[in-house]
Design a protein around this motif. Sequence first.
Motif, PDB file in Angstrom:
ATOM      1  N   PHE A  41       0.890  -1.167   0.007  1.00 26.61           N
ATOM      2  CA  PHE A  41      -0.140  -0.145  -0.062  1.00 26.61           C
ATOM      3  C   PHE A  41       0.855   1.393  -0.065  1.00 26.61           C
ATOM      4  N   LEU A  42       2.065   1.081   0.398  1.00 28.36           N
ATOM      5  CA  LEU A  42       2.911   2.267   0.581  1.00 28.36           C
ATOM      6  C   LEU A  42       3.046   3.369  -0.711  1.00 28.36           C
ATOM      7  N   SER A  44       0.613   3.772  -2.915  1.00 30.86           N
ATOM      8  CA  SER A  44      -0.303   4.585  -3.384  1.00 30.86           C
ATOM      9  C   SER A  44      -0.480   5.732  -2.235  1.00 30.86           C
ATOM     10  N   ILE A  45      -0.214   5.059  -0.772  1.00 31.62           N
ATOM     11  CA  ILE A  45      -0.431   6.144   0.122  1.00 31.62           C
ATOM     12  C   ILE A  45       0.414   7.466  -0.001  1.00 31.62           C
ATOM     13  N   TYR A  46       1.326   6.983  -0.523  1.00 34.07           N
ATOM     14  CA  TYR A  46       2.787   8.054  -0.686  1.00 34.07           C
ATOM     15  C   TYR A  46       2.076   9.088  -1.803  1.00 34.07           C
ATOM     16  N   ALA A  49      -0.849  11.054  -0.420  1.00 33.25           N
ATOM     17  CA  ALA A  49      -0.574  12.018   0.795  1.00 33.25           C
ATOM     18  C   ALA A  49       0.501  13.565   0.214  1.00 33.25           C
ATOM     19  N   PHE A  64      -5.216   1.866  -4.751  1.00 31.83           N
ATOM     20  CA  PHE A  64      -5.560   1.770  -3.105  1.00 31.83           C
ATOM     21  C   PHE A  64      -6.833   0.817  -2.903  1.00 31.83           C
ATOM     22  N   HIS A  68      -6.867  -2.841  -1.280  1.00 33.92           N
ATOM     23  CA  HIS A  68      -7.911  -3.045  -0.280  1.00 33.92           C
ATOM     24  C   HIS A  68      -8.759  -4.019  -0.322  1.00 33.92           C
TER      25      HIS A  68
END
Length: 159
Positions: A41-42, A44-46, A49, A64, A68
């Motif tokens: 997930f990192l 996509s999270i980056y 964010a 993401f 999920h």
Amino acid sequence: MGAVEDRRRTRIVDRQFQLGLAVRLLLVLTTLFAAGIALAFLPSIYVLATTNDLKSLEPAAAEFLVLHERLWPAALLSLAGIFFYIIFFSHRVAGPVYRIDAILRALIEDRDPPIVKFRDDDYFQPTAALLKELSEKMRASRRTPAPRPGGHSPPGDAK
């Protein structure tokens, strides 16, 4: 030996050992799964964010959501499968340990030890052979009367 024989059909022979092993292993594997999922997930999270551009956010958000949607059921199914495998696997260890304990208990209580029999797929087969030999020697020594001091046979044994 009846109580030992009754436990041969159950998968949970030693609840504390088997469930304790399964829980500890699941905790370790859950931590490793969480680390792997975080790595998945990192990216996509980056992007979500750090980017304000809507064109960049849309593919990252879609990725993401797909991750999920697919990873959590797979992770939960894997953990459940691992838990049941550990119960099955630990049965091959806990059963022999349970029977070894029964034999040792009988020896401590000065009773004839039960016949040693492990399932073919159990671990500790060499230990079973040693315990079987020990049990047979104990039975044989109890059957033959101890010699009397002085080497005389008891009265009534004279021929």
